[in-house]
Design an enzyme around this catalytic site. Structure first.
Site, mmCIF file in Angstrom:
data_model
loop_
_atom_site.group_PDB
_atom_site.id
_atom_site.type_symbol
_atom_site.label_atom_id
_atom_site.label_comp_id
_atom_site.label_asym_id
_atom_site.label_seq_id
_atom_site.Cartn_x
_atom_site.Cartn_y
_atom_site.Cartn_z
ATOM 1 C CD GLU A 10 49.578 8.345 28.955
ATOM 2 O OE1 GLU A 10 50.786 8.006 29.090
ATOM 3 O OE2 GLU A 10 48.941 8.932 29.852
ATOM 4 C CB SER A 30 53.588 12.171 32.464
ATOM 5 O OG SER A 30 52.311 11.750 32.067
ATOM 6 C CG ASP A 40 49.749 12.200 29.490
ATOM 7 O OD1 ASP A 40 50.272 11.957 30.587
ATOM 8 O OD2 ASP A 40 48.575 12.596 29.365
ATOM 9 C CD GLU A 53 48.158 15.616 30.664
ATOM 10 O OE1 GLU A 53 47.850 14.688 31.441
ATOM 11 O OE2 GLU A 53 49.325 16.075 30.575
#
Length: 174
Positions: A10, A30, A40, A53
């Site tokens: 991420e 998240s 995210d 996401e």
């Protein structure tokens, strides 16, 4: 996949989007830090706004629950962003999908296979506006090349039917 690896992926996506000129924010933890379902990553460049996401895998298909996808869509609609699923397989780049383009399993979950991501996903350059995917048909049309002309087709057809040998055809086509 470990939570640490997911967090690292991420952060990698956030950094890449930042370098591409997006204002970007990662929602830390998240899904677990709050009762509200958050994507995210949030990213925007004054023209496009995305709620993403992010999922990654070492090679296995990536699965998302129906609830994850529904929460993403709900948040994106309320926030005014486009919902996207970002997937990254080891030794590959990020690929992006609209939730409606994902395969839905019999159990109501969503799946992305590696080969699907590579063949059908929007790659990072296209996602960030640095390039645009063009099909072979579109490229041929842009070049004004509709394929071989009628004379060439006649010669090739004659060779195929055995009426003309290859050397004679080559001379005519030069």
């Amino acid at each position: 996949m470990s939570q640490a690896k997911g967090d690292r992926r991420e952060r990698e996506l956030v950094n890449a989007l930042d370098e591409a000129g997006f204002a970007v924010m990662r929602a830390p933890a998240s899904g677990s830090a709050t009762e509200r379902e958050l994507p995210d990553v949030l990213a925007g460049d004054s023209e496009q706004f995305y709620a993403i996401e992010a999922k990654s895998s070492s090679g296995d298909p990536i699965y998302l629950t129906g609830e994850e996808v529904e929460a993403l869509i709900y948040f994106a609609q309320n926030f005014g962003a486009k919902p996207r699923i970002g997937v990254r397989f080891d030794r590959e780049d990020w690929y992006f999908f609209h939730p409606g383009d994902l395969h839905v399993t019999d159990g109501g979950n969503y799946r992305v296979k590696k080969e699907t991501a590579l063949a059908e996903g929007t790659d990072f350059a296209e996602f960030t506006g640095r390039s645009e995917k063009v099909t072979l048909e579109e490229a041929a049309a842009a070049d004004g090349d509709d394929g071989p002309d009628e004379d060439t087709l006649r010669v090739l057809n004659a060779v195929e039917q055995g009426v003309m040998d290859v050397d004679e055809a080559a001379e005519l086509l030069e």
